[in-house]
Design an enzyme around this catalytic site. Sequence first.
Site, PDB file in Angstrom:
ATOM      1  N   ASP A   1      -6.522  -5.088   5.027  1.00  0.00           N
ATOM      2  CA  ASP A   1      -7.590  -4.553   4.178  1.00  0.00           C
ATOM      3  C   ASP A   1      -8.539  -5.680   3.766  1.00  0.00           C
ATOM      4  O   ASP A   1      -9.760  -5.575   3.890  1.00  0.00           O
ATOM      5  CB  ASP A   1      -6.935  -3.926   2.939  1.00  0.00           C
ATOM      6  CG  ASP A   1      -7.938  -3.278   2.017  1.00  0.00           C
ATOM      7  OD1 ASP A   1      -8.867  -2.643   2.529  1.00  0.00           O
ATOM      8  OD2 ASP A   1      -7.796  -3.414   0.790  1.00  0.00           O
TER       9      ASP A   1
ATOM     10  N   TYR B   1       0.808  -1.222   0.000  1.00  0.00           N
ATOM     11  CA  TYR B   1       0.000   0.000   0.000  1.00  0.00           C
ATOM     12  C   TYR B   1       0.844   1.275   0.000  1.00  0.00           C
ATOM     13  O   TYR B   1       0.297   2.371  -0.077  1.00  0.00           O
ATOM     14  CB  TYR B   1      -0.866   0.024   1.260  1.00  0.00           C
ATOM     15  CG  TYR B   1      -2.301  -0.338   1.016  1.00  0.00           C
ATOM     16  CD1 TYR B   1      -2.684  -1.658   0.851  1.00  0.00           C
ATOM     17  CD2 TYR B   1      -3.284   0.641   0.955  1.00  0.00           C
ATOM     18  CE1 TYR B   1      -4.007  -1.993   0.642  1.00  0.00           C
ATOM     19  CE2 TYR B   1      -4.602   0.310   0.742  1.00  0.00           C
ATOM     20  CZ  TYR B   1      -4.962  -0.997   0.589  1.00  0.00           C
ATOM     21  OH  TYR B   1      -6.270  -1.321   0.378  1.00  0.00           O
TER      22      TYR B   1
ATOM     23  N   LYS C   1       2.430 -14.070   5.813  1.00  0.00           N
ATOM     24  CA  LYS C   1       2.718 -15.104   4.811  1.00  0.00           C
ATOM     25  C   LYS C   1       4.237 -15.298   4.820  1.00  0.00           C
ATOM     26  O   LYS C   1       4.919 -15.194   3.785  1.00  0.00           O
ATOM     27  CB  LYS C   1       2.193 -14.645   3.438  1.00  0.00           C
ATOM     28  CG  LYS C   1       2.275 -15.675   2.348  1.00  0.00           C
ATOM     29  CD  LYS C   1       1.114 -16.643   2.344  1.00  0.00           C
ATOM     30  CE  LYS C   1       1.328 -17.719   1.298  1.00  0.00           C
ATOM     31  NZ  LYS C   1       0.302 -18.764   1.295  1.00  0.00           N
TER      32      LYS C   1
ATOM     33  N   ASP D   1      -3.652 -17.280   4.344  1.00  0.00           N
ATOM     34  CA  ASP D   1      -4.651 -18.077   3.611  1.00  0.00           C
ATOM     35  C   ASP D   1      -5.422 -18.984   4.566  1.00  0.00           C
ATOM     36  O   ASP D   1      -6.649 -19.086   4.511  1.00  0.00           O
ATOM     37  CB  ASP D   1      -4.025 -18.854   2.436  1.00  0.00           C
ATOM     38  CG  ASP D   1      -2.647 -19.411   2.749  1.00  0.00           C
ATOM     39  OD1 ASP D   1      -2.107 -19.093   3.822  1.00  0.00           O
ATOM     40  OD2 ASP D   1      -2.108 -20.178   1.932  1.00  0.00           O
TER      41      ASP D   1
END
Length: 363
Positions: free
Chosen positions: A251, A125, A193, A227
């Site tokens: 987000d 971002y 992740k 995930d």
Amino acid sequence: MAKRKVTLIPGDGIGPEVSLAAQRCVDATGVAIDWEVVHAGADVMEKAGTPLPENVLESIRRNKIAIKGPVTTPIGSGFRSVNVALRKELDLYACLRPCKLYPGIKGFHENIDLIIVRENTEDLYAGIEFDANSKEADTLVSKIMELNPKAKFNPHPAISIKPISEKASARIVRFAFETAIKEKRRKVTAVHKANIMKSTDGLFLRVAHDVAKEYVGRIEFEDRIVDNMCMQLVQRPREYDVVVLPNLYGDIISDLCAGLIGGLGIAPGANIGDTVALFEATHGSAPKYKGQNKANPTAMILSGVLMLHHLGEWDAASRLENAVAKVLKEGRFVTYDLKPHRNDPTAVGTSQMADAIIKELKG
Ligand code: NAD
């Protein structure tokens, strides 16, 4: 008592309608607020030459507290996001998004009460991007291949940079733990992740574990891969409490959690820095509903509840939240998105739902 000055940015799309609803509800609590209205977004772009004029930043810096309707960001090209710019300019590093399922709202689960804490200043971002075929992107590709001969690229790619720092990671994880303590919560879950992005998410995860050591015995800590976290939240959301994430995952997971509590029309938010706080709904400007008195004002009104909390007006905040909860539970004076069928003719408009909340508040 002197009136509290608050900057109000109505936004665009459905922004002005839901902002007005929130302003009326906050005023109805009896807390004396002097609203300083300033404008940002696509509608001021032509006149001011920028979607974020300096007087908007100046007003927020001076008042230290602001509430904002959603602002449209052009997709793919055009000006950069006003929302991202505000967070960066004012160093609003923490995005707080409580996700609570109120009685009367149909959800897939019961008793959901999560707090999402999203890092607001870095990650993909950060807006450090290079267009495909640009000289800058090609130069960057050459430099990266020089630094890492194993790196492979297809010809002339577009590139977005993902900076993650120790400073921002420690600050947001500490904010999540402090929120857990303040809100009498049990556990913080850090989401990442790090199995794939070992440098960036690996750093976030390492820092999260380090900060968690300061809270051993007071707040539990665990981590989840993003995930897996999506699946876990859909199946077992009640196992989670306070969830802390880097910007992009924050987000996405915020919208997932909004889906668990009745949709984007319900989910409030706050962007918080060391000196300034800016309150806004999780949802965007929903341009297709602009000017139709159709959008659900609840997310903005509950953002007003968070603002009253921040102002130390706890009694007014809880009276307003209870009034919203009663209207939601009764289910009569609610917008189309909260009715069992989207074309239910008994759905009311934005301003009528705000009227019902104000009536409850005063009743
Ligand atoms: P959106 O949140 O505007 O809309 C997504 C879906 O949710 C739509 O179907 C919309 O109709 C519905 N929805 C949203 N708010 C609602 C409400 N209050 N009541 C009832 N239904 C509601 O997301 P989008 O379509 O991806 O984005 C539209 C614009 O908003 C984009 O330009 C985007 O960049 C911007 N945006 C701004 C903010 C912000 O200002 N903080 C946040 C997200 C998106």
